[in-house]
Design an enzyme around this catalytic site. Sequence first.
Site, PDB file in Angstrom:
ATOM      1  CE  LYS A   1      -3.926   1.884   2.733  1.00  0.00           C
ATOM      2  NZ  LYS A   1      -4.714   1.689   3.978  1.00  0.00           N
TER       3      LYS A   1
ATOM      4  CB  SER B   1      -8.100   3.505   3.315  1.00  0.00           C
ATOM      5  OG  SER B   1      -7.163   2.899   4.203  1.00  0.00           O
TER       6      SER B   1
ATOM      7  CB  SER C   1      -8.144   0.662   6.145  1.00  0.00           C
ATOM      8  OG  SER C   1      -8.893   1.855   6.165  1.00  0.00           O
TER       9      SER C   1
END
Length: 550
Positions: free
Chosen positions: A105, A180, A204
């Site tokens: 990420k 997210s 997330s």
Amino acid sequence: MQLLSLLVHGSLLFTRPNLAQESSCSAFDVREASIDTIHDALYGGLTTCRGLTEKFIARIQAYNPLINAIITLNRDALSIADTLDLALAAGNATGSLFCIPILVKDNYDTTDMKTTGGCLDLADSQPTHDAPVVVALKRAGAIILGKTNLHELALEGLSVSSLGGQTINPYDLSRTPGGSSGGTGAAIAASFAVFGTGTDTVNSLRSPASANSLFSMRPTRGLISRSGIIPISYTQDAIGPITRNVNDLAIALNVMASIGYDPNDNVTALLPPSSVGADYSTVGVVGSLRSVRLGLIETFFNRTDSEETSPVIAAVNAAVSSLTAAGATIVPISSSVYNSSAILEAYDTQKYEFRQEMNEYLARSSLHGEHPPSLDDLYKSKRFLVIPAQYSYVNTALLSSTDNATYATRKLGIQNLILALQTTFKEHSLDALIYPEQANLVVKIGAASQSGRNGILAAVTGFPVVTVPAGFSPATAEAPVGVPIGMEILGLPWNEAKLLSIAKTVSEVRRVRKMPVLTQEPVHASSMEEVPVIIPNTKNMPISYPAGIL
Ligand SMILES: *[C@@H]1O[C@H](CO)[C@@H](O)[C@H](O)[C@H]1NC(C)=O
Ligand SMILES: *[C@@H]1O[C@H](CO)[C@@H](O)[C@H](O)[C@H]1NC(C)=O
Ligand SMILES: *[C@@H]1O[C@H](CO)[C@@H](O)[C@H](O)[C@H]1NC(C)=O
Ligand SMILES: *[C@@H]1O[C@H](CO)[C@@H](O)[C@H](O)[C@H]1NC(C)=O
Ligand SMILES: *[C@@H]1O[C@H](CO)[C@@H](O)[C@H](O)[C@H]1NC(C)=O
């Protein structure tokens, strides 16, 4: 809007991959590949590390235009693969992730790629140290193929950002991938890599796993150092892996947790001796759940009948039936303590902690490249996407700190909630609590915010959660195999091994995961001179955000 409808209705932006026959020397199929199948193929001479890496990159080239999950690819990925091929030939292949292509990420510090949080104002921000967890992944032999899109600075769950645009759910192009960590979720569902990493401040790691038929681990607070990760909340932030199966989840957790105590993240001092150097990869199939007691949180469902909620009830009911058939005892839990919106309202600490944490992250002398020196400057730059649902949150965060009296009240409330949770476990002799991650299907692109998620309970208490696929909604024209639905399995602190073994049994007694139809065709990989440049599609913003904010 027009661009969105092109995306949603598909074909125009979707270039079909090259489906030419693959030569027999590289017949290994990377779709749904696991760490074990890759190692078998690699050590059995069926493929090379470079061949594998090229195949995953070819999938990214073919399908990223459809789902927009990647912010940047690692220019060095192929040369790292070549080095690993030499090591393999010399009999030097070591590391549990030897030649495992992964995605990270884009809020994890990496020295070989920018770390942007999806934010235009951080487009050139260049860490000069890898986050400790990135060091651990590289040392174990992983090849970091690139960085994934996220909801801007991980502050919401729609996975739209000023630098990365809108990531799209590969199961249903009209829906968000959760968030997210939605870039990682969409990418791993589409077999862009073997596994990926995420972060979790409220939902997330779990929302993208749930929305993409994947597994994730939100570890106990303190198990994995968060240093070198773009922060939001000292109390709630956690990091972990997102995978397609439980074995990979355990192996990835081993590597990520191998850092142990890290003076740069003092919550790691909480690590008990039993978790130091624990080996999670040995979890076998329990086979039977005869002695396992699971509390089902009844209040975490939305019982209003609708096309968005009823499939969740059906999928979790089906999962519960298989658990019962495998011998588990299900205990209904309906205490009013377990109300996700009330917990979020009363105990969420993000807006008190964000500014201080972010200012420290941005002010580090080891952070090179042009970047704002503080959160205030970042916000003032207007090169930062705030969706309307976040205005008041961000504006409050800019003024708040841990000195606010209400912060102390919240921290005290969290201690009470932890005790309530411990009491629920004791009262009913539970091994874990189960509930849907999201009480409704993951929201459509263009929705004002994500809704109905239950991640806050683990986020504020720091209890560990494994998320597992529970089922799919009925197939529709937009979602050819349905929309994925996930279930959280929450355990007591430091009970990761128990959670993994329950998850393993769940995944064996009920095989839920399916590939997304829209990215399922194999992709032919011709040999590559260099890693291609991926340009995220920022023209696909679902709604036009008010002028001056972006
Ligand atoms: C293999 O390992 C040996 C011993 O550590 C080292 O000297 C050698 O350079 C390595 N070779 C390759 C190709 O990695
Ligand atoms: C732990 O770290 C936080 C954040 O850096 C800091 O505010 C706090 O004072 C530290 N606590 C201790 C006991 O060192
Ligand atoms: C429950 O679901 C209904 C139907 O989708 C929705 O209108 C309502 O807002 C949901 N309630 C909550 C509390 O999220
Ligand atoms: C849950 O909490 C919300 C927000 O405080 C409240 O509006 C709602 O009525 C509560 N739900 C139940 C079932 O108590
Ligand atoms: C914290 O205190 C500041 C200054 O009084 C105030 O502006 C801000 O709204 C407070 N934040 C919260 C979340 O209460």
